[in-house]
Design a protein around this motif. Structure first.
Motif, PDB file in Angstrom:
ATOM      1  N   PRO A 152       0.820  -1.225   0.000  1.00  0.00           N
ATOM      2  CA  PRO A 152       0.000   0.000   0.000  1.00  0.00           C
ATOM      3  C   PRO A 152       0.847   1.265   0.000  1.00  0.00           C
ATOM      4  CG  PRO A 152      -0.055  -1.064   2.148  1.00  0.00           C
ATOM      5  CD  PRO A 152       0.641  -2.011   1.212  1.00  0.00           C
ATOM      6  N   MET A 153       2.129   1.138   0.337  1.00  0.00           N
ATOM      7  CA  MET A 153       3.008   2.315   0.333  1.00  0.00           C
ATOM      8  C   MET A 153       3.627   2.556  -1.040  1.00  0.00           C
ATOM      9  SD  MET A 153       3.219   3.724   3.369  1.00  0.00           S
ATOM     10  CE  MET A 153       1.472   3.555   3.237  1.00  0.00           C
ATOM     11  N   LEU A 188      -4.046   2.999   5.525  1.00  0.00           N
ATOM     12  CA  LEU A 188      -3.751   2.309   4.262  1.00  0.00           C
ATOM     13  C   LEU A 188      -3.179   0.927   4.529  1.00  0.00           C
ATOM     14  CD1 LEU A 188      -2.071   4.771   1.713  1.00  0.00           C
ATOM     15  CD2 LEU A 188      -4.203   3.496   1.448  1.00  0.00           C
ATOM     16  N   ASN A 189      -2.235   0.862   5.457  1.00  0.00           N
ATOM     17  CA  ASN A 189      -1.601  -0.420   5.752  1.00  0.00           C
ATOM     18  C   ASN A 189      -2.553  -1.360   6.467  1.00  0.00           C
ATOM     19  OD1 ASN A 189       1.469  -0.520   5.054  1.00  0.00           O
ATOM     20  ND2 ASN A 189       1.082   1.582   5.715  1.00  0.00           N
ATOM     21  N   LEU A 241      -1.836   7.145   6.229  1.00  0.00           N
ATOM     22  CA  LEU A 241      -0.813   6.150   5.895  1.00  0.00           C
ATOM     23  C   LEU A 241      -0.977   4.899   6.751  1.00  0.00           C
ATOM     24  CD1 LEU A 241       2.488   8.218   5.443  1.00  0.00           C
ATOM     25  CD2 LEU A 241       0.914   7.350   3.701  1.00  0.00           C
ATOM     26  N   ARG A 275       6.592   0.078   8.415  1.00  0.00           N
ATOM     27  CA  ARG A 275       6.037   0.419   7.105  1.00  0.00           C
ATOM     28  C   ARG A 275       5.959   1.928   6.875  1.00  0.00           C
ATOM     29  NH1 ARG A 275       1.604  -3.499   5.324  1.00  0.00           N
ATOM     30  NH2 ARG A 275       2.353  -5.552   5.912  1.00  0.00           N
ATOM     31  N   VAL A 276       5.696   2.692   7.907  1.00  0.00           N
ATOM     32  CA  VAL A 276       5.547   4.138   7.712  1.00  0.00           C
ATOM     33  C   VAL A 276       6.723   4.922   8.271  1.00  0.00           C
ATOM     34  CG1 VAL A 276       3.033   3.961   7.721  1.00  0.00           C
ATOM     35  CG2 VAL A 276       4.241   4.486   9.845  1.00  0.00           C
ATOM     36  N   SER A 277       7.764   4.212   8.705  1.00  0.00           N
ATOM     37  CA  SER A 277       8.975   4.878   9.211  1.00  0.00           C
ATOM     38  C   SER A 277       8.692   5.772  10.409  1.00  0.00           C
ATOM     39  CB  SER A 277       9.656   5.697   8.106  1.00  0.00           C
ATOM     40  OG  SER A 277      10.213   4.856   7.133  1.00  0.00           O
ATOM     41  N   LEU A 278       7.919   5.246  11.343  1.00  0.00           N
ATOM     42  CA  LEU A 278       7.685   5.973  12.592  1.00  0.00           C
ATOM     43  C   LEU A 278       7.866   4.991  13.744  1.00  0.00           C
ATOM     44  CD1 LEU A 278       4.509   8.069  11.681  1.00  0.00           C
ATOM     45  CD2 LEU A 278       6.843   8.912  11.997  1.00  0.00           C
ATOM     46  N   TYR A 307       8.604  12.381   1.824  1.00  0.00           N
ATOM     47  CA  TYR A 307       8.749  12.449   3.270  1.00  0.00           C
ATOM     48  C   TYR A 307       9.990  11.687   3.734  1.00  0.00           C
ATOM     49  CZ  TYR A 307       8.041  10.679   7.996  1.00  0.00           C
ATOM     50  OH  TYR A 307       8.232  10.296   9.290  1.00  0.00           O
ATOM     51  N   PHE A 349       5.016   9.772   0.295  1.00  0.00           N
ATOM     52  CA  PHE A 349       5.782   9.081   1.306  1.00  0.00           C
ATOM     53  C   PHE A 349       7.263   9.053   0.939  1.00  0.00           C
ATOM     54  CE2 PHE A 349       7.513   5.123   3.110  1.00  0.00           C
ATOM     55  CZ  PHE A 349       7.353   5.423   4.446  1.00  0.00           C
ATOM     56  N   MET A 389       2.842   5.660  -3.132  1.00  0.00           N
ATOM     57  CA  MET A 389       2.783   6.895  -2.356  1.00  0.00           C
ATOM     58  C   MET A 389       4.000   7.779  -2.612  1.00  0.00           C
ATOM     59  SD  MET A 389       0.028   6.766  -0.181  1.00  0.00           S
ATOM     60  CE  MET A 389      -0.723   6.809  -1.775  1.00  0.00           C
TER      61      MET A 389
END
Lengths: 154, 154
Positions: free
Chosen positions: A13-14, B51-52, B48, B67-70, A23, A20, A17
């Motif tokens: 899903p990424m 989405l995942n 984000l 996945r979202v780099s957090l 970012y 993203f 993006m």
DNA sequence: ATTATTTATATCGCGTACGATAATAACGCA
DNA sequence: TGCGTTATTATCGTACGCGATATAAATAAT
């Protein structure tokens, strides 16, 4: 929405993006900047402000904001922190009492020399030739303008 | 109306700042996303995460973070807000009590359909053909990797 | 000249980002 | 078994980023 056979596992899903990726690239830069700027006592947004002051101080809050794309709600506390660090002064413009003029102190001025190596370190860390970086910058600026126009026209 | 695209001055201190161009492009995307996501009650980072989850729920906090780099310092309050909005549930994994598993509620699941139009709107707002966007993504991902390697090796 | 509008900063609140640290659970090993 | 280590999440503090709003000064309109 309901389908029983489409594979949700293969589709990341990424993947689509682009935002993203922007970012992530921006954060990667921040990580490279941090160890370079920490000894100077600056964050990256503060460094951007100081860059403009080193070039063209004194500047009003609004003029700084136009250059770094930030407004007073972000800049006022940021500049106050620079002031508390003894790097800048904030004074009302006598010619227009609405404006606050930001100027460099001796310490703020002196910091320029200590930050002189930063741009070279960043360029080196990109591992990209200057020409390719400039091409990327042109792409990004065009994209930014298109997106802002799209957001404005709604 | 904060906007400056090309430097009219000869020595623009922002000109060589590739990081600033990335930042500006990222912010431009945020402005396009905001009116699309606000009706759904989501911020962009929350989108984000959703989405995942739409793709692969349930997911642990750590897996989402990868996945979202957090990390948990950002994700824990963010996911709690999604929980308060009634979109997700947070439960300890019985097989490993250290983990917190995030799953979708019916409302969270239903939101996917309402967000289905978003990626197309974003793609349209870029004004770039798909192939060019993918080329930009490859460039950005390569740059990100190089920068992170540089930051790690230092 | 008084009023209305615009301009320039500042304030407030919410939501990220992220370094540092803490708390608890799971694991490795003597 | 017990204990040190690692892994996972949560908490805390600082600093943006930004929408909404406030305040005061300058300018335009009547």
């Amino acid at each position: 929405m309901a389908n029983d056979l489409t594979p949700p596992t293969t589709a990341d899903p990424m993947a689509p993006m682009i935002c993203f990726d922007l970012y992530a690239a921006s954060q990667a830069f921040t990580r490279v900047y941090k160890p370079l700027l920490a000894p100077l006592g600056l964050t990256y947004p503060q460094y951007l402000v100081m860059l403009n002051l080193w070039s063209d101080a004194p500047l009003s809050v609004g003029e700084i904001g136009r250059r770094v794309s930030l407004e007073s709600n972000t800049l006022t506390p940021l500049i106050k922190r620079l002031q508390e660090a003894g790097l800048v002064t904030r004074t009302r413009d006598p010619d227009d009492e609405r404006r606050v003029v930001v100027a460099l102190t001796d310490r703020g001025q002196a910091l320029e020399a200590q930050a002189a190596h930063v741009p070279g370190c960043i360029l080196e860390a990109t591992g990209m030739p200057q020409a390719e970086i400039e091409a990327l910058q042109r792409t990004l600026r065009g994209l930014t303008r298109t997106m802002l126009d799209a957001a404005a026209s709604k």
